[in-house]
Scaffold this motif. Structure first.
Motif, short mmCIF file in Angstrom:
data_model
loop_
_atom_site.label_atom_id
_atom_site.label_comp_id
_atom_site.label_asym_id
_atom_site.label_seq_id
_atom_site.Cartn_x
_atom_site.Cartn_y
_atom_site.Cartn_z
N GLY A 153 0.78 -1.22 0.00
CA GLY A 153 0.00 0.00 0.00
C GLY A 153 0.82 1.28 0.00
N VAL A 154 2.15 1.17 0.02
CA VAL A 154 2.98 2.37 0.09
C VAL A 154 3.36 2.86 -1.30
CG1 VAL A 154 5.25 3.24 0.80
CG2 VAL A 154 3.88 1.92 2.39
N GLY A 155 3.68 1.97 -2.22
CA GLY A 155 4.18 2.40 -3.52
C GLY A 155 5.55 3.02 -3.37
N ALA A 156 5.89 3.98 -4.21
CA ALA A 156 7.20 4.64 -4.14
C ALA A 156 7.22 5.62 -2.97
CB ALA A 156 7.50 5.37 -5.44
N ALA A 157 8.32 5.62 -2.23
CA ALA A 157 8.46 6.51 -1.08
C ALA A 157 9.93 6.81 -0.85
CB ALA A 157 7.84 5.88 0.18
N ASP A 158 10.20 7.94 -0.23
CA ASP A 158 11.57 8.30 0.15
C ASP A 158 11.87 7.68 1.51
OD1 ASP A 158 11.97 9.83 -2.14
OD2 ASP A 158 11.08 11.61 -1.22
N PHE A 159 12.88 6.83 1.56
CA PHE A 159 13.25 6.14 2.79
C PHE A 159 14.54 6.74 3.34
CE2 PHE A 159 10.40 3.19 0.82
CZ PHE A 159 9.81 2.47 1.86
N SER A 160 14.55 7.01 4.64
CA SER A 160 15.76 7.48 5.30
C SER A 160 15.76 6.98 6.74
CB SER A 160 15.84 9.01 5.29
OG SER A 160 14.80 9.57 6.06
N MET A 161 16.94 6.99 7.35
CA MET A 161 16.99 6.65 8.77
C MET A 161 17.86 7.66 9.49
SD MET A 161 19.27 3.15 8.75
CE MET A 161 20.96 3.12 8.12
N SER A 162 17.47 7.95 10.72
CA SER A 162 18.24 8.87 11.55
C SER A 162 18.93 8.07 12.64
CB SER A 162 17.34 9.94 12.16
OG SER A 162 16.28 9.35 12.90
N THR A 163 20.15 8.49 12.99
CA THR A 163 20.94 7.81 14.01
C THR A 163 20.77 8.50 15.35
OG1 THR A 163 22.91 9.16 13.64
CG2 THR A 163 22.63 7.23 12.23
N ALA A 164 21.34 7.89 16.38
CA ALA A 164 21.21 8.44 17.73
C ALA A 164 21.84 9.82 17.85
CB ALA A 164 21.84 7.48 18.74
N ASN A 165 22.86 10.09 17.03
CA ASN A 165 23.52 11.40 17.11
C ASN A 165 22.94 12.42 16.14
OD1 ASN A 165 24.47 10.61 14.65
ND2 ASN A 165 26.63 10.44 15.25
N GLY A 166 21.80 12.08 15.52
CA GLY A 166 21.10 13.04 14.68
C GLY A 166 21.46 13.00 13.21
N GLU A 167 22.34 12.09 12.80
CA GLU A 167 22.71 11.98 11.40
C GLU A 167 21.56 11.35 10.61
OE1 GLU A 167 26.09 9.74 8.61
OE2 GLU A 167 26.16 9.55 10.80
N THR A 168 21.30 11.89 9.41
CA THR A 168 20.27 11.34 8.53
C THR A 168 20.93 10.64 7.35
OG1 THR A 168 18.64 13.04 9.13
CG2 THR A 168 18.29 11.86 7.06
N ILE A 169 20.52 9.39 7.11
CA ILE A 169 21.08 8.58 6.04
C ILE A 169 19.95 8.23 5.07
CG2 ILE A 169 22.22 6.39 5.49
CD1 ILE A 169 23.28 6.56 8.46
#
Length: 229
Positions: free
Chosen positions: A36-52
């Protein structure tokens, strides 16, 4: 006083200092099996605030490479959804986002330590000569897998799983003679075993390791085979 002076003078100054911080790492790839999501922008944030960022992934698509990231707690985000998880130190991990919005999961498949490689003889149990390892991931919300039938030009083997694979379950690597296979994915029903889907693998190489996956609902099952090593 002379003795005290002698002891102080013999301190080993060559000892390496204790570092003020440690840089623990993981290797992570991501697969979008979120129904049900289709295309989406995926990212993850780390404990120190970095976004990947993993980039934009359509349904059934995977990130193009394993990313070298800090180990530890993370939050995976896409659309308005977010999920917390951890990545362990020195582990190579593939993440699967599975299920519907009412039953969403982020599933980790820890494949090996990052320092375990095929050219190291001590890792022959992971990379046996002339054999290929293949795991099976179930990304379907309503299919339950009990067996895998693997057939090649000279191999015909039935793999019975120790327990049924439900949504988000992953069967660990089984080793087959290197080659190309047709995989029949089997579910056990009231009328007996039923092949719910079948597909051909790419050529599985000697010492190669792969993850086969099914996803989407049972009425329209899809499949992918990912190269792990």
């Amino acid at each position: 006083m002379a003795l005290a002076f002698f002891i102080v003078g013999c301190v080993d100054t060559s000892v390496q200092p204790i570092p003020s911080s440690f840089n623990f790492r993981s290797e992570v790839a991501l697969v979008n099996f979120a129904e049900g999501v289709g295309a989406a922008d995926f990212s993850m944030s780390t404990a120190n605030g970095e976004t990947i960022s993993f980039g934009t992934l359509g349904f059934g698509e995977a990130s193009s490479a394993f990313l070298d990231v800090p180990a530890g707690s993370k939050t995976l985000k896409f659309n308005s959804e977010s999920y917390k998880f951890n990545t362990e130190i020195d582990k190579k991990i593939r993440l699967f986002v599975v299920g519907t919005s009412a039953d969403r999961k982020v599933v980790k498949f820890t494949q090996r330590y990052t320092f375990q490689t095929a050219d190291d003889p001590s890792n022959n149990f992971l990379y046996p000569e002339n054999m290929a390892g293949i795991a099976l991931a179930n990304g379907s919300s309503d299919a339950v897998v009990t067996k895998i039938h693997a057939v090649s030009s000279d191999v015909d083997t039935m793999i019975s799983l120790p327990s049924p694979l439900e949504l988000g379950d992953i069967a660990s690597y089984r080793y087959l003679k290197a080659g190309t296979y047709t995989l029949e994915i089997i579910a056990e029903g009231s009328a007996g075993d039923t092949v719910i889907t079948s597909f051909q693998t790419p050529s599985l190489s000697s010492k190669g390791r792969y993850t086969a996956a099914i996803y989407d609902v049972k009425a329209s099952l899809k499949n992918k085979v990912f190269t792990d090593d």
